[in-house]
Design an enzyme around this catalytic site. Structure first.
Site, short mmCIF file in Angstrom:
data_model
loop_
_atom_site.label_atom_id
_atom_site.label_comp_id
_atom_site.label_asym_id
_atom_site.label_seq_id
_atom_site.Cartn_x
_atom_site.Cartn_y
_atom_site.Cartn_z
N SER B 147 -0.16 38.62 -11.89
CA SER B 147 0.38 38.94 -10.56
C SER B 147 -0.38 38.17 -9.48
O SER B 147 -0.40 36.93 -9.52
CB SER B 147 0.34 40.46 -10.36
OG SER B 147 1.16 40.84 -9.29
N ASP B 223 10.49 44.09 -14.40
CA ASP B 223 9.36 44.14 -13.46
C ASP B 223 9.93 44.39 -12.05
O ASP B 223 10.74 43.60 -11.55
CB ASP B 223 8.64 42.79 -13.53
CG ASP B 223 7.37 42.74 -12.70
OD1 ASP B 223 7.34 43.34 -11.61
OD2 ASP B 223 6.43 42.07 -13.16
N HIS B 256 5.60 45.57 -15.17
CA HIS B 256 4.54 44.81 -14.51
C HIS B 256 3.14 45.28 -14.92
O HIS B 256 2.15 44.73 -14.47
CB HIS B 256 4.70 44.98 -12.99
CG HIS B 256 3.93 43.99 -12.18
ND1 HIS B 256 4.21 42.63 -12.19
CD2 HIS B 256 2.89 44.13 -11.32
CE1 HIS B 256 3.38 41.99 -11.37
NE2 HIS B 256 2.57 42.88 -10.84
#
Lengths: 276, 276
Positions: B147, B223, B256
């Site tokens: 991320s 996600d 995620h």
């Protein structure tokens, strides 16, 4: 039963669920990992009982079981370690008693006897719930755990050898009646008559004639609880000459944490799968 | 450098350390996993940069990297994601800015320019420290992250292709200049002149002629940050026809979290090891 979360992981689903439990008279949260094989048919069940201060989440986050469970087609169920909630008697500053420290007993003493019934909750109520809710083969169950949960797994296996086909433990409290981690809690949950404690003590159960075909224990020799709390050699002595075959592996340099547990998780899952 | 903890795990040592960092003008904590091969000689280094709200601990606890790192002989280093401490300007209620959200930039704007220098801290200061303190082969370094940390890893690789032999990411922010997760923080760290942002944006760096031989990205298609924050297809478009070869794998059903990351950690470690 309420679904709190689900996440895909290693092609299976890691879920967290909550239900109103009658044995513990409170809401209980638990984690279930369903391997991808469950889409095709019922899968065997491996129960993981956690240690002092833990919830369902510790092994779910740090146990590193999903990869091998997905390979072997095992469902992994992680219950909580005690009743919880505003209505449950507790001592928040005491990590060895109350919330997070149910010791997998059915308490007999006031004011704990209403909620602290983790033995019956794990043995009867939660299996009935998950057996209905998930695609599980309840004729193929194994059990393992860590520390206080290793104690719980050994007691559950020794008292219910027809229910469980396999049993193992990481750093279990094998003789909680005399361990500094547990003897005070036993007094308060079960009363001062130590005869009642024997049904919740692996060494005592073996002494009293209970057996389980094969048990695997891994124990780190750098574990700070080893000498006063865990003492797996007491179980080794107790099972000598009995029908219980114990494989005790002392692991050099390892401690008591999930860094130890995760290192040997794969061995335990393969041990169980071979017997389920 | 102070040792906060060490734990044996998968035959290696998972440690946590703290030092007084000059770039960030505060104490910084980081994690190092040293595989058992380091007892025999220097081992290659893989840097893992974490995402928003994380510290060194998230991947250490949930990333499931130790088994394969121990097999392959890789050291894994997990820095923190920002400066921290009473002296560091912060907005505790803002998870996209300040503590836990350094975005791996060297801030130019007051009052952030003194402490928020994570780019230079990760690129220069921490490698010098660990190169002295651990048995590492600093000629063999790779970098990856998740991320915000995937963004950091891509930027670090694209700007320092001679330093890093391998690069990959889980669900990276590939174009932080225009992503809802990051554009506000870029304004406040780097000022409103977006020309200065291009040095910290993977898509812009590729557009400006930077390249890296091979990049692996795994991205879950479930996600929740995919469409507004991550958008890996923007990097796919940018690298088309350039010297950068991107392998982008959309993983169906994955989210995620570390349940996603851990599922593909082994693939990434083997990708890096083959290039280190």
């Amino acid at each position: 039963m309420e679904t709190l979360s689900t996440e895909k992981s290693f092609d299976g689903v890691q879920g967290v669920y909550r239900h109103a439990a009658s044995q513990t008279a409170c809401d209980m949260t638990f984690a279930v990992y369903m391997p991808p094989q469950a889409e095709a048919g019922p899968v065997p069940v491996l129960w993981y009982l956690s240690g002092l201060t833990c919830t369902h989440a510790n092994v779910m986050e740090k146990g590193e079981y999903r990869r091998v469970a997905a390979e072997l087609g095992l469902a992994i169920i992680a219950p909580d370690t005690s009743p919880r909630g505003a209505e449950v008697p507790d001592e928040p500053d005491n990590w060895q008693f109350g919330s997070g420290a149910g010791f997998y007993v059915d308490a007999s003493e006031a004011p704990y006897e209403t909620h602290y019934r983790m033995y019956s909750y794990i043995r009867d109520e939660l299996p009935a719930l998950v057996g209905d809710a998930f695609n599980l083969d309840m004729s193929r169950q194994g059990i393992f755990g860590h520390s206080m949960g290793g104690h719980g797994a050994l007691v559950m296996a020794l008292r219910n050898p027809d229910r469980f086909r396999s049993a193992s433990a990481f750093a279990p409290i094998v003789n909680p009646s005399t361990a500094d981690l547990s003897s005070s809690a036993f007094t308060r949950y079960l009363g001062s008559d130590q005869a009642a404690w024997r049904a919740y003590d692996a060494v005592s159960l073996v002494e009293d004639g209970h057996s389980f075909p094969e048990i695997l224990i891994d124990q780190g020799d750098a574990d700070s609880f080893l000498k006063l709390g865990l003492r797996p050699w007491l179980l080794e002595t107790a099972v000598a000459g009995t029908k219980t075959e114990l494989t005790l592996r002392m692991q050099p340099g390892y401690g008591h944490s999930y860094y130890f547990i995760s290192s040997f998780m794969e061995d335990h899952l393969r041990w169980h799968a071979a017997r389920l």
